[in-house]
Design a protein around this motif. Structure first.
Motif, mmCIF file in Angstrom:
data_model
loop_
_atom_site.group_PDB
_atom_site.id
_atom_site.type_symbol
_atom_site.label_atom_id
_atom_site.label_comp_id
_atom_site.label_asym_id
_atom_site.label_seq_id
_atom_site.Cartn_x
_atom_site.Cartn_y
_atom_site.Cartn_z
ATOM 1 N N GLN A 45 38.767 74.950 53.212
ATOM 2 C CA GLN A 45 38.409 75.999 52.248
ATOM 3 C C GLN A 45 39.391 75.964 51.084
ATOM 4 O OE1 GLN A 45 38.850 80.152 53.459
ATOM 5 N NE2 GLN A 45 37.191 80.746 52.064
ATOM 6 N N SER A 119 49.489 78.288 66.062
ATOM 7 C CA SER A 119 49.351 79.430 66.975
ATOM 8 C C SER A 119 50.721 79.824 67.546
ATOM 9 C CB SER A 119 48.393 79.083 68.113
ATOM 10 O OG SER A 119 49.113 78.476 69.162
ATOM 11 N N GLU A 149 50.985 77.735 58.444
ATOM 12 C CA GLU A 149 50.696 79.174 58.452
ATOM 13 C C GLU A 149 51.039 79.732 59.817
ATOM 14 O OE1 GLU A 149 46.776 80.142 57.122
ATOM 15 O OE2 GLU A 149 47.108 79.244 55.147
ATOM 16 N N GLU A 239 36.010 87.836 47.733
ATOM 17 C CA GLU A 239 34.561 87.594 47.674
ATOM 18 C C GLU A 239 33.947 87.966 46.346
ATOM 19 O OE1 GLU A 239 32.705 89.513 51.034
ATOM 20 O OE2 GLU A 239 33.645 88.136 52.477
HETATM 21 P P1 C2E Z 1 42.816 82.676 59.100
HETATM 22 O O1 C2E Z 1 43.865 81.655 59.256
HETATM 23 O O2 C2E Z 1 43.243 83.979 58.524
HETATM 24 O O3 C2E Z 1 41.696 81.977 58.209
HETATM 25 C C1 C2E Z 1 40.896 82.638 57.297
HETATM 26 C C2 C2E Z 1 39.578 83.044 57.901
HETATM 27 O O4 C2E Z 1 38.879 83.853 56.973
HETATM 28 C C3 C2E Z 1 38.652 81.845 58.181
HETATM 29 O O5 C2E Z 1 37.854 82.163 59.330
HETATM 30 C C4 C2E Z 1 37.775 81.827 56.936
HETATM 31 O O6 C2E Z 1 36.533 81.190 57.143
HETATM 32 C C5 C2E Z 1 37.613 83.291 56.687
HETATM 33 N N1 C2E Z 1 37.326 83.595 55.281
HETATM 34 C C6 C2E Z 1 37.851 83.005 54.195
HETATM 35 N N2 C2E Z 1 37.385 83.558 53.060
HETATM 36 C C7 C2E Z 1 36.527 84.531 53.446
HETATM 37 C C8 C2E Z 1 35.710 85.468 52.716
HETATM 38 O O7 C2E Z 1 35.679 85.506 51.486
HETATM 39 N N3 C2E Z 1 34.963 86.321 53.461
HETATM 40 C C9 C2E Z 1 34.962 86.298 54.821
HETATM 41 N N4 C2E Z 1 34.176 87.172 55.445
HETATM 42 N N5 C2E Z 1 35.716 85.437 55.534
HETATM 43 C C10 C2E Z 1 36.503 84.554 54.851
HETATM 44 P P2 C2E Z 1 37.632 81.120 60.504
HETATM 45 O O8 C2E Z 1 37.517 79.731 59.956
HETATM 46 O O9 C2E Z 1 36.527 81.642 61.368
HETATM 47 O O10 C2E Z 1 38.985 81.203 61.307
HETATM 48 C C11 C2E Z 1 39.366 82.383 61.956
HETATM 49 C C12 C2E Z 1 40.780 82.301 62.437
HETATM 50 O O11 C2E Z 1 40.903 81.316 63.463
HETATM 51 C C13 C2E Z 1 41.777 81.879 61.360
HETATM 52 O O12 C2E Z 1 42.100 82.972 60.530
HETATM 53 C C14 C2E Z 1 42.934 81.409 62.221
HETATM 54 O O13 C2E Z 1 43.683 82.503 62.671
HETATM 55 C C15 C2E Z 1 42.203 80.794 63.399
HETATM 56 N N6 C2E Z 1 42.166 79.332 63.222
HETATM 57 C C16 C2E Z 1 41.326 78.575 62.484
HETATM 58 N N7 C2E Z 1 41.632 77.273 62.589
HETATM 59 C C17 C2E Z 1 42.716 77.200 63.398
HETATM 60 C C18 C2E Z 1 43.525 76.120 63.887
HETATM 61 O O14 C2E Z 1 43.341 74.949 63.574
HETATM 62 N N8 C2E Z 1 44.568 76.457 64.720
HETATM 63 C C19 C2E Z 1 44.828 77.759 65.066
HETATM 64 N N9 C2E Z 1 45.854 78.013 65.891
HETATM 65 N N10 C2E Z 1 44.100 78.783 64.611
HETATM 66 C C20 C2E Z 1 43.066 78.507 63.783
#
Ligand code: C2E
Ligand code: MG
Ligand code: MG
Ligand code: MG
Length: 284
Positions: A45, A119, A149, A239
């Motif tokens: 993203q 994580s 992060e 958004e």
């Molecule tokens: P995060 O690190 O805070 O990532 C941002 C999340 O917000 C992402 O969800 C992204 O798709 C979503 N997002 C970004 N912009 C917007 C927007 O404008 N509106 C809305 N409604 N959502 C938006 P995602 O991809 O579902 O990931 C959720 C969480 O899962 C992440 O939050 C992170 O904590 C975790 N995650 C994702 N990838 C990894 C990874 O490779 N390793 C670990 N440990 N955690 C991960």
């Protein structure tokens, strides 16, 4: 429940635990297979620099390609964290992200940043620093392109040893961000002592912007606080153009959200960089 004898309650309870435990084992086995069968994929993203309205990098977001559907990390990361499998998954994520960052640099697409989620369990693992060091060396990526992060929970768990780990990561040349800032319990006194580069303001604050004076005050103050501490700020979940305008007015550095970019496969991010690079060459 009202019919249950005291003796039966115990049995019912056991069966429930047994099932959920079996479910978890089943799910964990599927995740191990997913790792082996390369069913995990990173989505990217865009991170948009507010000063020049250009993409300065991407956040890598894990997806699980299960048949034809893409499974969101929210459904499997908590279990992976609980079982410890997140350490193996996280190692794969870091390697993949570093490889991609290097590929973009090698392709002449600048040195876009790639932000990688770490994580709590990964961060506190005794092998974490060694894994990061090996990954940087083996992929040959410029460490300055990689931003880790980390959550408030990760660093507050054992603040003293966290500070040492963060310093070691900075010495490797990596950038460090606190993710989802404002949702955990990081104390301001530690914020001063952690060697960070950036705060990422959580989406839950950003999507309230403009609707609530107190929420606005918090976001504006966090941006100021970060800048006073010499940190940059990313606002997540942007958004609308109205949200961006407010953030711009408060000198937020980077915005991330559906307004400019939705998470998607690496090819989309590559195209975005190509378009941006072509535009720059045309202007020069
Ligand atoms: P995060 O690190 O805070 O990532 C941002 C999340 O917000 C992402 O969800 C992204 O798709 C979503 N997002 C970004 N912009 C917007 C927007 O404008 N509106 C809305 N409604 N959502 C938006 P995602 O991809 O579902 O990931 C959720 C969480 O899962 C992440 O939050 C992170 O904590 C975790 N995650 C994702 N990838 C990894 C990874 O490779 N390793 C670990 N440990 N955690 C991960
Ligand atoms: Mg993140
Ligand atoms: Mg975040
Ligand atoms: Mg978040």
């Amino acid at each position: 429940q009202t019919h249950a004898e005291p003796g039966n309650t115990h049995v019912v309870y056991d069966v429930r635990i047994g099932e959920s435990h079996r479910d978890k084992l089943h799910m964990e086995a599927r995740m191990v297979k997913a790792l082996e069968h390369r069913e995990f994929e990173l989505f990217y993203q865009g991170l948009r620099d507010v000063r020049d309205d250009r993409f300065c990098g991407f956040e890598a977001l894990l997806r699980w390609r299960d048949g034809s559907k893409m499974v969101s990390p929210a459904t499997f990361i908590p279990l992976a964290e609980e079982t410890g499998l997140i350490v193996r998954i996280g190692t794969w994520v870091l390697r993949q992200a570093c490889t991609q960052a290097k590929a973009w640099a090698d392709a002449g697409l600048g040195s876009p940043k790639v932000a990688v989620n770490i994580s709590p369990r990964q961060f506190s693992h005794p092998d974490f620093l060694a894994t990061v060091r090996d990954t940087l060396r083996e992929t040959g990526v410029n460490p300055a392109q990689i931003e880790l992060e980390i959550t408030e929970t990760s660093v507050m768990n054992d603040a003293e040893s966290s500070i040492a780990v963060l310093h070691a990561l900075r010495e490797m040349g990596l950038q460090l961000a606190i993710d989802d800032f404002g949702t955990g319990y990081a104390s301001l006194s530690y914020l001063r002592r952690f060697p960070l580069n950036r705060l990422k303001i959580d989406r839950s604050f950003v999507n309230q912007l403009g609707s609530d004076g107190n929420g606005d005050a918090i976001v504006r103050t966090v941006i100021e606080l970060a800048h006073c501490l010499g940190l940059s700020v990313t606002a997540e979940g942007v958004e609308t153009a109205d949200q961006e305008a407010l953030l711009r007015g408060w000198s937020c550095d980077v915005v991330q959200g559906f307004l400019h970019s939705r998470p998607g496969p690496a090819e989309g991010a590559t195209q975005l960089l190509r378009d941006q690079t072509a535009l720059t060459s045309a202007l020069i």
